[in-house]
Design a protein around this motif. Structure first.
Motif, PDB file in Angstrom:
ATOM      1  N   VAL A  83     -21.451 -17.986 -17.470  1.00  0.00           N
ATOM      2  CA  VAL A  83     -21.280 -19.358 -16.970  1.00  0.00           C
ATOM      3  C   VAL A  83     -22.543 -20.173 -17.238  1.00  0.00           C
ATOM      4  O   VAL A  83     -22.475 -21.345 -17.648  1.00  0.00           O
ATOM      5  CB  VAL A  83     -20.930 -19.339 -15.476  1.00  0.00           C
ATOM      6  CG1 VAL A  83     -20.969 -20.747 -14.896  1.00  0.00           C
ATOM      7  CG2 VAL A  83     -19.556 -18.728 -15.256  1.00  0.00           C
ATOM      8  N   LEU A  84     -23.707 -19.559 -16.994  1.00  0.00           N
ATOM      9  CA  LEU A  84     -24.968 -20.258 -17.258  1.00  0.00           C
ATOM     10  C   LEU A  84     -25.112 -20.590 -18.732  1.00  0.00           C
ATOM     11  O   LEU A  84     -25.535 -21.701 -19.090  1.00  0.00           O
ATOM     12  CB  LEU A  84     -26.141 -19.383 -16.799  1.00  0.00           C
ATOM     13  CG  LEU A  84     -27.544 -19.954 -17.032  1.00  0.00           C
ATOM     14  CD1 LEU A  84     -27.737 -21.239 -16.237  1.00  0.00           C
ATOM     15  CD2 LEU A  84     -28.607 -18.924 -16.643  1.00  0.00           C
ATOM     16  N   LEU A 125     -20.213  -9.419 -11.797  1.00  0.00           N
ATOM     17  CA  LEU A 125     -20.649 -10.732 -11.329  1.00  0.00           C
ATOM     18  C   LEU A 125     -21.932 -11.166 -12.033  1.00  0.00           C
ATOM     19  O   LEU A 125     -22.110 -12.357 -12.329  1.00  0.00           O
ATOM     20  CB  LEU A 125     -20.857 -10.700  -9.818  1.00  0.00           C
ATOM     21  CG  LEU A 125     -19.590 -10.547  -8.970  1.00  0.00           C
ATOM     22  CD1 LEU A 125     -19.939 -10.451  -7.497  1.00  0.00           C
ATOM     23  CD2 LEU A 125     -18.621 -11.701  -9.221  1.00  0.00           C
ATOM     24  N   MET A 126     -22.826 -10.227 -12.318  1.00  0.00           N
ATOM     25  CA  MET A 126     -24.051 -10.560 -13.048  1.00  0.00           C
ATOM     26  C   MET A 126     -23.734 -11.106 -14.435  1.00  0.00           C
ATOM     27  O   MET A 126     -24.252 -12.152 -14.855  1.00  0.00           O
ATOM     28  CB  MET A 126     -24.945  -9.327 -13.160  1.00  0.00           C
ATOM     29  CG  MET A 126     -25.627  -8.918 -11.882  1.00  0.00           C
ATOM     30  SD  MET A 126     -26.660  -7.446 -12.132  1.00  0.00           S
ATOM     31  CE  MET A 126     -27.366  -7.244 -10.502  1.00  0.00           C
ATOM     32  N   CYS A 135     -22.096 -14.539 -14.177  1.00  0.00           N
ATOM     33  CA  CYS A 135     -23.079 -15.602 -13.937  1.00  0.00           C
ATOM     34  C   CYS A 135     -23.837 -15.941 -15.214  1.00  0.00           C
ATOM     35  O   CYS A 135     -24.089 -17.119 -15.504  1.00  0.00           O
ATOM     36  CB  CYS A 135     -24.047 -15.177 -12.840  1.00  0.00           C
ATOM     37  SG  CYS A 135     -23.314 -15.087 -11.193  1.00  0.00           S
TER      38      CYS A 135
END
Length: 310
Positions: free
Chosen positions: A297-298, A290-291, A294
């Motif tokens: 996506v960022l 998940l890190m 993220c």
């Protein structure tokens, strides 16, 4: 008359759509095997990790019941996990930032035309040709407190480093591992930046020189802006690569002393294979995934906004 022309055009439009649809269908048929292979190799392990993360699993992989978010509560309640998370952030930022700071000037120098450039490029790429495990093992012997060559060299220079235990102290050990991480990451980054430098037209530098621009001004106004897409690629790939880098820390210190050099990947490995907590390790793997998700996506959001503004 107009109605007749409209009727004549309608069948031709349908005929034009049919070849396009059949072509799209044939393209889909060709890529279906690769999609199925990706789902098997990538999708199934991800599904298994997600399933184990919410289950109570013994050390032999047998599921004993449903755990829910219990495994995630365990890892976030573990001070070692929190410590490893901060150390992962320091490790990733330090290695990636140091790699970019070293690789950019090295690539600029190697892009110049000078005698022995081919030999210099080969030397820069040599660390990339050696496996990470072998590199970490060599550096472990170099910084060994009893017979390491680093202590020997410093002692011969008159410095008080006789039998200095570099890897016995968490701060010095982590700093050395970061330096080794930069060393093994520089060749790949230099290769990417060299590709970007060769794509910059020489006429831009010639025009800038005719206008009286210095080398520093050309670097700041032409080279670095033109290298921006290549630097973005290098940073993203290095973040993903370094974040999951396991051999350097594990071979040099095993995450020690006292978990002082642990990062998330070594924490997960210990939970799974040292303590037999496969469910907790799966939950840690999901958090790591998940890190990185993220971050990806960022990055996509930032690059899309930058391209829209441009």
């Amino acid at each position: 008359m107009q109605a007749t022309q409209t009727n004549d055009l309608a069948p031709s439009g349908r005929r034009a759509r049919k070849p396009r649809e059949s072509r799209n269908l044939s393209n889909l048929v060709f890529i279906l095997p690769s999609i199925a292979l990706s789902l098997t190799i990538i999708g199934y392990p991800i599904f298994e990790v997600l399933r184990m993360a919410v289950m109570d699993v013994n050390r032999f992989g047998k599921i004993r019941g449903f755990e829910g978010f219990g495994n995630f509560i365990k890892i976030f309640s573990d001070p070692v996990f929190i410590q490893s998370s901060w150390q992962t952030l320091i490790w990733t930022v330090s290695v990636v930032g140091g790699t970019v700071l070293v690789a950019v000037p090295v690539a600029i120098v190697l892009n110049e035309d000078f005698h022995g450039r081919s030999i210099a490029r080969t030397i820069i790429l040599l660390p990339w040709a050696v496996s990470l495990a072998m590199t970490a093992l060599v550096w472990r012997f170099v910084v060994n407190g009893d017979f390491g060559t680093l202590n020997l060299a410093l002692t011969q220079l008159g410095l008080p480093f006789n039998n200095h235990p570099w890897l016995a102290d968490a701060q010095s050990a982590f700093a050395i591992e970061i330096l080794v991480g930069i060393l093994v990451s520089v060749p790949f980054t230099v290769t990417i930046i060299l590709g970007g430098l060769t794509s910059i037209p020489v006429t831009l530098y010639e025009a800038a020189a005719m206008d009286g621009a210095t080398r520093w001004q050309s670097l700041r106004r032409i080279t670095l802006p033109m290298l921006s897409p290549f630097l973005q690629i290098a940073i993203v790939l290095n973040v993903i690569y370094v974040f999951n880098s396991f051999p350097i820390i594990w071979i040099m210190t095993n995450g020690g002393p006292a978990n002082g050099t642990d990062i998330l990947i070594t924490y997960v490995y210990k939970q799974a294979f040292a303590f037999g907590k496969l469910d907790v390790a799966a939950a840690g793997s999901v958090v790591m995934f998940l890190m990185l998700l993220c971050f990806s996506v960022l990055y996509l959001f930032m690059t899309r906004n930058r391209s829209t503004d441009g």
